[in-house]
Design a protein around this motif. Structure first.
Motif, mmCIF file in Angstrom:
data_model
loop_
_atom_site.group_PDB
_atom_site.id
_atom_site.type_symbol
_atom_site.label_atom_id
_atom_site.label_comp_id
_atom_site.label_asym_id
_atom_site.label_seq_id
_atom_site.Cartn_x
_atom_site.Cartn_y
_atom_site.Cartn_z
ATOM 1 N N ALA A 1 0.843 -1.210 0.000
ATOM 2 C CA ALA A 1 0.000 0.000 0.000
ATOM 3 C C ALA A 1 0.877 1.259 0.000
ATOM 4 O O ALA A 1 0.574 2.233 -0.698
ATOM 5 N N ALA A 2 1.962 1.223 0.759
ATOM 6 C CA ALA A 2 2.863 2.395 0.804
ATOM 7 C C ALA A 2 3.528 2.603 -0.556
ATOM 8 O O ALA A 2 3.625 3.730 -1.050
ATOM 9 N N ALA A 3 3.967 1.519 -1.174
ATOM 10 C CA ALA A 3 4.635 1.626 -2.486
ATOM 11 C C ALA A 3 3.671 2.126 -3.554
ATOM 12 O O ALA A 3 4.061 2.838 -4.482
ATOM 13 N N GLU A 4 2.400 1.753 -3.395
ATOM 14 C CA GLU A 4 1.380 2.159 -4.373
ATOM 15 C C GLU A 4 1.119 3.653 -4.327
ATOM 16 O O GLU A 4 0.774 4.255 -5.340
ATOM 17 N N THR A 5 1.284 4.234 -3.134
ATOM 18 C CA THR A 5 0.963 5.658 -2.983
ATOM 19 C C THR A 5 2.205 6.548 -3.090
ATOM 20 O O THR A 5 2.139 7.732 -2.797
ATOM 21 N N CYS B 1 2.835 -7.423 -5.704
ATOM 22 C CA CYS B 1 3.505 -6.421 -6.551
ATOM 23 C C CYS B 1 3.234 -6.674 -8.028
ATOM 24 O O CYS B 1 3.115 -5.735 -8.812
ATOM 25 N N GLU B 2 3.115 -7.947 -8.372
ATOM 26 C CA GLU B 2 2.810 -8.278 -9.771
ATOM 27 C C GLU B 2 1.423 -7.738 -10.140
ATOM 28 O O GLU B 2 1.248 -7.109 -11.177
ATOM 29 N N LYS B 3 0.476 -7.963 -9.235
ATOM 30 C CA LYS B 3 -0.904 -7.485 -9.467
ATOM 31 C C LYS B 3 -0.966 -5.974 -9.597
ATOM 32 O O LYS B 3 -1.712 -5.436 -10.400
ATOM 33 N N LYS B 4 -0.199 -5.275 -8.770
ATOM 34 C CA LYS B 4 -0.300 -3.811 -8.705
ATOM 35 C C LYS B 4 0.752 -3.122 -9.559
ATOM 36 O O LYS B 4 0.920 -1.904 -9.465
ATOM 37 N N HIS C 1 5.821 7.547 -5.437
ATOM 38 C CA HIS C 1 6.332 7.520 -6.803
ATOM 39 C C HIS C 1 7.868 7.412 -6.813
ATOM 40 O O HIS C 1 8.507 8.085 -6.012
ATOM 41 N N PRO C 2 8.491 6.598 -7.634
ATOM 42 C CA PRO C 2 7.882 5.628 -8.542
ATOM 43 C C PRO C 2 7.441 4.374 -7.794
ATOM 44 O O PRO C 2 7.794 4.191 -6.636
ATOM 45 N N LYS C 3 6.695 3.527 -8.457
ATOM 46 C CA LYS C 3 6.159 2.335 -7.799
ATOM 47 C C LYS C 3 7.235 1.264 -7.691
ATOM 48 O O LYS C 3 7.316 0.337 -8.517
ATOM 49 N N LYS C 4 8.114 1.456 -6.709
ATOM 50 C CA LYS C 4 9.241 0.541 -6.488
ATOM 51 C C LYS C 4 9.271 0.182 -5.018
ATOM 52 O O LYS C 4 9.230 1.074 -4.167
ATOM 53 N N LEU C 5 9.367 -1.109 -4.708
ATOM 54 C CA LEU C 5 9.423 -1.541 -3.305
ATOM 55 C C LEU C 5 10.653 -2.409 -3.072
ATOM 56 O O LEU C 5 10.827 -3.441 -3.720
ATOM 57 N N ALA C 6 11.516 -1.964 -2.164
ATOM 58 C CA ALA C 6 12.678 -2.763 -1.757
ATOM 59 C C ALA C 6 12.408 -3.313 -0.359
ATOM 60 O O ALA C 6 11.757 -2.654 0.450
ATOM 61 N N VAL C 7 12.870 -4.519 -0.098
ATOM 62 C CA VAL C 7 12.601 -5.176 1.177
ATOM 63 C C VAL C 7 13.929 -5.548 1.818
ATOM 64 O O VAL C 7 14.883 -5.917 1.110
#
Ligand code: KG4
Ligand code: ZN
Length: 336
Positions: A253-257, A283-286, A259-265
Motif C-alpha cells: 500500500a505504501a509503495a502504491e501511494t 507487486c505483480e498485481k499492482k 512515486h515511482p512504484k518501487k518496493l525494496a525489502v
C-alpha cells in the motif's frame, strides 16, 4: 572506491570489503547464535565480549582477501543496537582509521539493511519505498536518496522478527525462532487459527505485533490448561500468515501511494519465503517493481554496512575519531 565495513550491533560480528557500494570483494560473518541459544535470547555482555574476540581476526582475513587493493575508508555501524556490542565495533574502527590514516564513516544499521538491496540489484536507485523488518525494527520508509529518508510507518511495540522469536519460544523452538517458524508454517494450515492483524486508521503504514504474540501465548496456555491437543504447525502457519500478511499489505500500500512504484525489502525477516511470495504476488498485481535481497544478505552482515558506507562517504558523511555509539536513533539520524 573500496570501503571496509564493520558490523557489531547485535549478535553477529561481521567484516566486509565492498567496491563502489555494490561489488562485494570479501565478507565474513561470525554468528554468536550458538552461545545465546543457551539463554533463549541475546545476552548483551556476552555479545560484546564475543565481538571483542572475533573482530580483529575477521578484519585480518578480509584485508588479506583483497591482496594489493587499497581501502579508501572504514565504515562502521554506530547506531542503533546493543550499546556494549556497538562500542566494540566503533572503538575498533576508530583505531583502524587512525592507524591506517583513512576516513571513518558512521553507518546507521537500518540504512545498511536497505543497502543489501543495492548489492543484490545493481540497477536499484532511489527514490523507492522500503520495508525493513528485522529482529529489532519494523519500518516502512520512503528512500528519497541514498542518505535521505522519510519514515512512513514503524512498529508501535514489538518488531516483526522479535514477535517471530517470542511466538517460536512459546511453542518450544530455540532462539532465534524466525527461520524455524517458517519451516513449521509450511506444514500447517494458515487459516486454522484467526490470529489478529492490527491496523491503525490514522497511521496506515505502522504496525503492532505484540497482540499477535500475546494471542499465541494465550492460545497455547488455554490448550495446555484444558489438556486439549494443539498443532504447532497450525500455530506457526496461522501466526506467519498474520504477521507476513500485515507486512506485505502495508508495504505494498505504501509503495502504491509513492512515486515511482518501487518496493525494496530488507532485514532478517525478509528471508521468509512466505513473505517473499506474498510480496511477489501483490507487486505483480499492482504493477510495482519489487526488489528482494539475496537471502544471505537479509540478516546482519558487514557487506551492507560497507555498501551504505560508500554512499555516506560520497555524500560527505564522515566522522571524527571522537565518534560515539548510540543504542537508539531513527533512520533519519535523530536520537529519540
Ligand atoms: O536483521 P537481523 O539479522 O537482525 C536485526 O537487525 O535484528 O534480523 C534477525 C531477525 C530474527 O528475529 C530472526 O528470527 C528473523 O530475523 N528471521 C526470520 C527468518 N529468518 C530470520 N523471521 C521469519 N522468517 C525467517 N525465515
Ligand atoms: Zn539487522
Amino acid at each position: 572506491m573500496i570501503i571496509l565495513g564493520i558490523e557489531s550491533s547485535c549478535d553477529e560480528t561481521a567484516v566486509a570489503v565492498v567496491e563502489n557500494g555494490r561489488n562485494v570483494l570479501s565478507s565474513y560473518v561470525a554468528s554468536q547464535i550458538d552461545i545465546h541459544k543457551l539463554y533463549g535470547g541475546v545476552v548483551p555482555e556476552i555479545a560484546a565480549r564475543a565481538h571483542c574476540e572475533a573482530i580483529s581476526g575477521l578484519t585480518k582475513q578480509a584485508l588479506n582477501d583483497i591482496g594489493d587493493k587499497k581501502i579508501d575508508g572504514i565504515a562502521v555501524t554506530y547506531a542503533p543496537g546493543l550499546i556494549g556490542a556497538l562500542l566494540v565495533g566503533v572503538s575498533f574502527a576508530k583505531s583502524l582509521a587512525l592507524a591506517m590514516n583513512k576516513p571513518l564513516i558512521p553507518v546507521h544499521h537500518l540504512r545498511g539493511h536497505v543497502a543489501a538491496d543495492y548489492i543484490t540489484h545493481p540497477d536499484l536507485e532511489p527514490p523507492f519505498t522500503a520495508l525493513i523488518a528485522s529482529g529489532g525494527h519494523s519500518h516502512i520508509v520512503y528512500v528519497k536518496d541514498y542518505t535521505d529518508y522519510q519514515i512512513l510507518g514503524t512498529t508501535h511495540d514489538d518488531a516483526a522478527g522479535e514477535s517471530f522469536d517470542k511466538a517460536a519460544r512459546v511453542i518450544g523452538l530455540p532462539y532465534p525462532g524466525g527461520a524455524l517458524m517458517e519451516e513449521l508454517a509450511k506444514k500447517g494450515n494458515p487459516k486454522a487459527i484467526p490470529f489478529p492483524k492490527v491496523s491503525f486508521k490514522d497511521d496506515p503504514f505502522s504496525f503492532s505485533f505484540s497482540g499477535v504474540k500475546t494471542a499465541v501465548i494465550n492460545y497455547v496456555h488455554n490448550k495446555e490448561q484444558t489438556g486439549e491437543a494443539y498443532s504447532k504447525e497450525d500455530i506457526a502457519a496461522s501466526f506467519t500468515e498474520a504477521v507476513t500478511g500485515v507486512l506485505a499489505e502495508k508495504a505494498v500500500a505504501a509503495a502504491e501511494t509513492h512515486h515511482p512504484k518501487k518496493l525494496a525489502v530488507a532485514g532478517g525477516v525478509s528471508a521468509n519465503g512466505i513473505l517473499r511470495q506474498k510480496l511477489t504476488d501483490a507487486c505483480e498485481k499492482k504493477d510495482i517493481a519489487l526488489y528482494l535481497p539475496d537471502k544471505k544478505l537479509c540478516g546482519d552482515n558487514a557487506a551492507m554496512i560497507a555498501a551504505q558506507g560508500y554512499f555516506e562517504f560520497t555524500a560527505g558523511h564522515t566522522a571524527g575519531i571522537n565518534l560515539n555509539a548510540y543504542p537508539t536513533m531513527n533512520i533519519c539520524g535523530n536520537l529519540f
